[in-house]
Design a protein around this motif. Sequence first.
Motif, PDB file in Angstrom:
ATOM      1  N   ASP A  60       9.121  12.780   8.748  1.00  0.00           N
ATOM      2  CA  ASP A  60       8.102  11.931   8.150  1.00  0.00           C
ATOM      3  C   ASP A  60       7.829  12.419   6.728  1.00  0.00           C
ATOM      4  O   ASP A  60       7.669  13.622   6.509  1.00  0.00           O
ATOM      5  CB  ASP A  60       6.812  12.005   8.971  1.00  0.00           C
ATOM      6  CG  ASP A  60       5.671  11.242   8.330  1.00  0.00           C
ATOM      7  OD1 ASP A  60       5.737  10.007   8.303  1.00  0.00           O
ATOM      8  OD2 ASP A  60       4.726  11.897   7.849  1.00  0.00           O
ATOM      9  N   VAL A 102      10.906  20.114  15.765  1.00  0.00           N
ATOM     10  CA  VAL A 102      11.276  18.715  15.907  1.00  0.00           C
ATOM     11  C   VAL A 102      12.758  18.618  16.272  1.00  0.00           C
ATOM     12  O   VAL A 102      13.605  19.224  15.611  1.00  0.00           O
ATOM     13  CB  VAL A 102      10.999  17.922  14.618  1.00  0.00           C
ATOM     14  CG1 VAL A 102      11.378  16.450  14.799  1.00  0.00           C
ATOM     15  CG2 VAL A 102       9.535  18.050  14.214  1.00  0.00           C
ATOM     16  N   LYS A 138       1.598  12.949  15.700  1.00  0.00           N
ATOM     17  CA  LYS A 138       1.917  14.321  16.119  1.00  0.00           C
ATOM     18  C   LYS A 138       1.135  15.339  15.286  1.00  0.00           C
ATOM     19  O   LYS A 138       0.770  16.417  15.784  1.00  0.00           O
ATOM     20  CB  LYS A 138       3.415  14.567  15.993  1.00  0.00           C
ATOM     21  CG  LYS A 138       3.901  15.866  16.628  1.00  0.00           C
ATOM     22  CD  LYS A 138       3.622  15.948  18.120  1.00  0.00           C
ATOM     23  CE  LYS A 138       4.454  14.991  18.929  1.00  0.00           C
ATOM     24  NZ  LYS A 138       4.360  15.257  20.387  1.00  0.00           N
ATOM     25  N   ARG A 146      10.258  14.617  18.928  1.00  0.00           N
ATOM     26  CA  ARG A 146      11.611  14.079  18.758  1.00  0.00           C
ATOM     27  C   ARG A 146      11.531  12.925  17.770  1.00  0.00           C
ATOM     28  O   ARG A 146      10.743  11.983  17.964  1.00  0.00           O
ATOM     29  CB  ARG A 146      12.173  13.608  20.093  1.00  0.00           C
ATOM     30  CG  ARG A 146      13.593  13.040  20.004  1.00  0.00           C
ATOM     31  CD  ARG A 146      14.039  12.495  21.344  1.00  0.00           C
ATOM     32  NE  ARG A 146      14.259  13.549  22.306  1.00  0.00           N
ATOM     33  CZ  ARG A 146      15.417  14.170  22.500  1.00  0.00           C
ATOM     34  NH1 ARG A 146      16.471  13.821  21.764  1.00  0.00           N
ATOM     35  NH2 ARG A 146      15.545  15.103  23.407  1.00  0.00           N
ATOM     36  N   ARG A 147      12.313  13.014  16.716  1.00  0.00           N
ATOM     37  CA  ARG A 147      12.293  11.993  15.674  1.00  0.00           C
ATOM     38  C   ARG A 147      13.713  11.742  15.158  1.00  0.00           C
ATOM     39  O   ARG A 147      14.558  12.645  15.205  1.00  0.00           O
ATOM     40  CB  ARG A 147      11.419  12.419  14.480  1.00  0.00           C
ATOM     41  CG  ARG A 147       9.937  12.540  14.755  1.00  0.00           C
ATOM     42  CD  ARG A 147       9.186  12.946  13.479  1.00  0.00           C
ATOM     43  NE  ARG A 147       9.368  11.944  12.428  1.00  0.00           N
ATOM     44  CZ  ARG A 147       8.598  10.867  12.282  1.00  0.00           C
ATOM     45  NH1 ARG A 147       7.596  10.650  13.114  1.00  0.00           N
ATOM     46  NH2 ARG A 147       8.811  10.011  11.296  1.00  0.00           N
ATOM     47  N   GLY A 201       5.019  13.231  11.499  1.00  0.00           N
ATOM     48  CA  GLY A 201       4.358  11.955  11.735  1.00  0.00           C
ATOM     49  C   GLY A 201       2.867  12.149  11.905  1.00  0.00           C
ATOM     50  O   GLY A 201       2.410  13.222  12.324  1.00  0.00           O
TER      51      GLY A 201
END
Length: 375
Positions: free
Chosen positions: A53, A16, A62, A48-49, A59
């Motif tokens: 999460d 990520v 994903k 990409r975050r 997330g």
Amino acid sequence: MFDRPVGGDASVLVSVDFGDPGYEESLQELRQLVVSAGMSIAGTVEARRPKPDPKFFVGSGKADELLAVVKTTDAKVAVFNHDLSPSQQRNLERLLEVRVVDRTGLILDIFALRAQSHEGKLQVELAQLEHLSTRLVRGWTHLERQKGGIGVRGGPGETQLELDRRMLRIRVKQLREKLAKLKQQRGMQRRARRRSQVLSVSLVGYTNAGKSTLFNRLTQSGVYAADQLFATLDTTSRKLYIPDGGPVVMSDTVGFIKHLPHALVEAFGATLEEAVQADLLLHIVDVASDSRDEQVEQVNLVLSEIGAQDVPQVLVLNQIDRVGIPPGLDRDEYGRISKVRVSAKTGEGLDLLRQALLEHQQGLQDQLTQSYQNA
């Protein structure tokens, strides 16, 4: 729970991007770690975050994509390029139905595969147990059942989770005591070397920078060296004779890496003590790496963490044969050799490195002579 990955297992990498400028380098390093662990790479899932999460780290959307890739590739392991919380790891394993390994767990697995000496195995086991202790937080339902009654191990009403925690604490205490004794023995050996005025030199550097290859070149040893991360774990010491000087004790140490798990730094304290107590550090750098400056900075951070930041250091720019740089040396403002350019593979520049060792050897002898005169 899932079995640890074995050689040949197919894996899916998960990485990520949180906006870190070193993201691509970190992902490439993960690929090297996975190969070093003996696994194959069946696919890569990137995201990409702005932040992780809480449930799946990547997330839910994903995570579903990751599940599809795992099913399609028949992968046995999902390897994350990050550290996961116990709940995130548990949630992902339930969803994917394969083993989920975070970056720390992967490095610990590699260390467990590579440790050869008795001390190295003790250090790895301690690091693994320290890591496992963070996972014993209502992690599995079978650990919540109570143990009780006549003739049952554990006190009345003691849950399996509590029993496992207690057994883990006992084993950790035993390992710490054994490593403390080994550390004491090393201290006695170092004091004996100091009395005999023998220069103690430790090779440090980022993993896969060529430390073991250089060590073998200088000492005519057969230490295992390979183009892989963490090829050497156990500290090896050999005597090296410097022309016009005398004997030098040289030690090859475990390589460092970005985000080296703190549990490993702590567990390998007895081994890394060689660097702390050395008279001189040869900081080996892969001059052909685009990330050499960041790697130098990372090694110095770990050296500071273990208390070796004040040990005299010579920067050894290795693998000059790959970039076409001629051998040479630089001196600091005090006239001391501070940097040497060499090739451990071809042997170029090793005479200059021996010159640096000779000068430091003479400097140590002058210091000891001065201290005896002042005593």
